[in-house]
Design a protein around this motif. Structure first.
Motif, PDB file in Angstrom:
ATOM      1  N   GLU A  39       0.892  -1.153   0.000  1.00  0.00           N
ATOM      2  CA  GLU A  39       0.000   0.000   0.000  1.00  0.00           C
ATOM      3  C   GLU A  39       0.935   1.208   0.000  1.00  0.00           C
ATOM      4  O   GLU A  39       2.068   1.116   0.485  1.00  0.00           O
ATOM      5  CB  GLU A  39      -0.899  -0.008   1.244  1.00  0.00           C
ATOM      6  N   PRO A  40       0.481   2.355  -0.527  1.00  0.00           N
ATOM      7  CA  PRO A  40       1.405   3.478  -0.705  1.00  0.00           C
ATOM      8  C   PRO A  40       1.681   4.265   0.582  1.00  0.00           C
ATOM      9  O   PRO A  40       1.439   5.461   0.669  1.00  0.00           O
ATOM     10  CB  PRO A  40       0.709   4.348  -1.754  1.00  0.00           C
ATOM     11  N   LEU A  41       2.173   3.545   1.589  1.00  0.00           N
ATOM     12  CA  LEU A  41       2.626   4.180   2.825  1.00  0.00           C
ATOM     13  C   LEU A  41       3.859   3.417   3.287  1.00  0.00           C
ATOM     14  O   LEU A  41       3.970   2.217   3.053  1.00  0.00           O
ATOM     15  CB  LEU A  41       1.562   4.095   3.934  1.00  0.00           C
ATOM     16  N   LYS A 350       5.293   7.665  -3.802  1.00  0.00           N
ATOM     17  CA  LYS A 350       4.610   8.730  -4.549  1.00  0.00           C
ATOM     18  C   LYS A 350       4.044   8.183  -5.860  1.00  0.00           C
ATOM     19  O   LYS A 350       2.878   8.404  -6.209  1.00  0.00           O
ATOM     20  CB  LYS A 350       5.650   9.807  -4.841  1.00  0.00           C
ATOM     21  N   ALA A 351       4.891   7.447  -6.608  1.00  0.00           N
ATOM     22  CA  ALA A 351       4.460   6.912  -7.904  1.00  0.00           C
ATOM     23  C   ALA A 351       3.291   5.942  -7.726  1.00  0.00           C
ATOM     24  O   ALA A 351       2.320   5.967  -8.478  1.00  0.00           O
ATOM     25  CB  ALA A 351       5.628   6.204  -8.592  1.00  0.00           C
ATOM     26  N   MET A 352       3.361   5.113  -6.690  1.00  0.00           N
ATOM     27  CA  MET A 352       2.288   4.153  -6.467  1.00  0.00           C
ATOM     28  C   MET A 352       0.990   4.869  -6.112  1.00  0.00           C
ATOM     29  O   MET A 352      -0.087   4.514  -6.585  1.00  0.00           O
ATOM     30  CB  MET A 352       2.657   3.186  -5.353  1.00  0.00           C
ATOM     31  N   MET A 357       2.306   2.157 -11.532  1.00  0.00           N
ATOM     32  CA  MET A 357       2.883   0.984 -10.894  1.00  0.00           C
ATOM     33  C   MET A 357       4.266   0.621 -11.438  1.00  0.00           C
ATOM     34  O   MET A 357       5.139   0.189 -10.702  1.00  0.00           O
ATOM     35  CB  MET A 357       1.947  -0.221 -11.024  1.00  0.00           C
ATOM     36  N   ASP A 358       4.457   0.775 -12.748  1.00  0.00           N
ATOM     37  CA  ASP A 358       5.765   0.414 -13.309  1.00  0.00           C
ATOM     38  C   ASP A 358       6.853   1.321 -12.773  1.00  0.00           C
ATOM     39  O   ASP A 358       7.922   0.871 -12.371  1.00  0.00           O
ATOM     40  CB  ASP A 358       5.732   0.482 -14.846  1.00  0.00           C
ATOM     41  N   GLU A 363      11.424   2.438  -9.189  1.00  0.00           N
ATOM     42  CA  GLU A 363      11.979   3.306  -8.143  1.00  0.00           C
ATOM     43  C   GLU A 363      12.301   2.512  -6.882  1.00  0.00           C
ATOM     44  O   GLU A 363      13.320   2.722  -6.242  1.00  0.00           O
ATOM     45  CB  GLU A 363      11.011   4.447  -7.823  1.00  0.00           C
ATOM     46  N   LYS A 364      11.407   1.580  -6.544  1.00  0.00           N
ATOM     47  CA  LYS A 364      11.623   0.769  -5.351  1.00  0.00           C
ATOM     48  C   LYS A 364      12.920  -0.025  -5.505  1.00  0.00           C
ATOM     49  O   LYS A 364      13.747  -0.091  -4.596  1.00  0.00           O
ATOM     50  CB  LYS A 364      10.423  -0.168  -5.146  1.00  0.00           C
TER      51      LYS A 364
END
Length: 421
Positions: A39-41, A350-352, A357-358, A363-364
């Motif tokens: 999840e984006p956190l 941020k991107a998520m 998603m790509d 970035e991850k």
């Protein structure tokens, strides 16, 4: 902020099993998971969600009776895990040196957290009342285990709450959280285990039993316990569900109510057919129980806490609460003030959040690679990583190892912070 920039990505397209086959019995912190599970956190933001119900700490500060204070603290301890209901996404692992801060004038607190260790992953946090009423701090080391169909997260680490004007300190540890059906079926979450809250000043103790779901799902989300004084006399019973509400009541009233309910139950259970019992026994324990009955309130009970409703579109937004929705927002003027290590600046999250998603996945990977390279560099010159806002020390109340806030974060001197993004 009441919604995210983009709805969540569907997880149904991924073969979870091909990834997880490799992990059976492993410590999951060592395995890189694909981003769709996230999840984006950041996990630092996830632990900040303990603060959603800060009003319960403020209530505890205002009460003159120590048993009533313990009730408010117990309600706070339960409310702190309530945001996990249906939150099946995994927060991002914080990078070493990552920080997160939150200042909420209207709730009367400020908080800072830092990722103080990478293997094992340890997140330390420190929150304080803006008017000097309380300090709330701890360090969490989430131990994740994969059991074939479920992932169990045991949040090792002590939580400490100091009510300054009462000269009282409470400590506890959170229950274990389990996400079921990660291969097939609907994901669902269970919390279980015993949470013991100790008041170090009076010797009062609150023992909360988070019950596993049980047969027919009867016990799903149930929390039941009691407050006792130092001579083990029961002062009150606390009961409810961590997904709904918590109540307190006199122990004798509770016992007699349970006895009379049991008489009623015995009549019913005699009529249950053999076939029903067989079916229950053979049911797969990982299946989500259908039972959604709510808490039956014992007459004479006092309400301690009730959960806030989620926003209407929560299910397409990672099942976030209103509080969680706002945690990653960069408000105008913030960029110039925040530490450059704050997770609001993390490009993968941020991107998520924006639905890319790509980009998030690339970035991850880049950030994890950068972190590995930095670790190799340090190893070359035998350098130890040094934490910035927390020091390893001893919790004076429990005597166990803890991470203690060394102060100074809000002076806003952020020179020499590591470049982690």
């Amino acid at each position: 902020e009441t919604s995210l920039p983009a709805p969540m990505f569907s997880r149904n397209t991924i073969s979870v099993f091909s990834i997880l086959k490799k992990c059976i019995g492993q410590e999951l912190s060592k395995i890189t998971m694909p981003i769709v599970f996230n999840e984006p956190l950041s996990f630092l933001q996830r632990i900040t969600e303990y603060m959603e119900h800060t009003y319960l700490i403020n209530r505890a500060c205002s009460l003159s009776d120590s048993t009533e204070r313990m009730q408010a603290v117990a309600a706070f301890a339960v409310s702190a895990v309530a945001s996990q209901w249906e939150r099946t996404g995994k927060p991002f692992n914080p990078l070493l040196g990552e920080t997160y801060e939150l200042i909420r004038e209207e709730q009367g607190f400020r908080l800072v957290s830092e990722q103080v260790s990478h293997h094992p992953p340890v997140s330390a946090f420190h929150a304080e009342s803006l008017v000097g009423d309380f300090v709330f701090h701890g360090s969490i080391y989430p131990k994740l285990k994969f059991w074939g169909k479920s992932v169990e997260a045991e949040p090792k680490g002590t939580i400490t709450l100091e009510l300054l004007k009462h000269n009282e300190t409470y400590t506890w540890t959170n229950p274990t959280c389990c996400v079921h059906n990660i291969i097939l079926g609907k994901l669902w979450i269970e919390q279980y285990g015993t949470v013991e809250i100790l008041n170090h000043s009076t010797g009062d103790k609150c023992v909360l039993n988070f019950k596993p779901c049980g047969m027919f799902g009867k016990e799903l989300h149930t929390v039941e316990g009691y407050i006792q004084d130092k001579s083990k006399k029961k002062l009150c019973v606390i009961y409810g569900k961590w997904t709904e509400c918590m109540w307190s009541v006199d122990p004798q009233v509770y016992e007699s109510q349970k006895k009379s309910e049991k008489k009623g139950d015995d009549k019913v259970s005699d009529d249950a057919t053999r076939e029903e019992v067989d079916r229950a026994v053979n049911d797969d324990a990982d299946d989500m129980p259908d039972v959604q009955e709510t808490v039956s309130v014992v007459p004479g009970s006092t309400l301690l806490w009730r959960i806030d409703p989620r926003p209407a579109h929560s299910s397409t937004m990672y099942n976030f609460t209103n509080f969680a929705m706002s945690l990653n927002e960069l408000e105008p003027g913030m960029e110039g003030i925040l530490a450059p290590t704050d997770c609001r600046f993390r490009p993968d999250i941020k991107a998520m959040e924006n639905g890319n998603m790509d980009e998030a996945s690339q970035e991850k990977e880049r950030l994890e690679e950068k972190q590995r390279a930095a670790r190799k560099e340090r190893a070359k010159s035998n350098q130890e990583w040094s934490t910035r806002w927390f020091q390893s020390g001893t919790n004076p109340y429990t005597g166990s190892q803890d991470w203690i806030y060394s102060g100074g974060y809000f002076n806003r001197n952020y020179r020499n912070l590591p470049d982690i993004y």
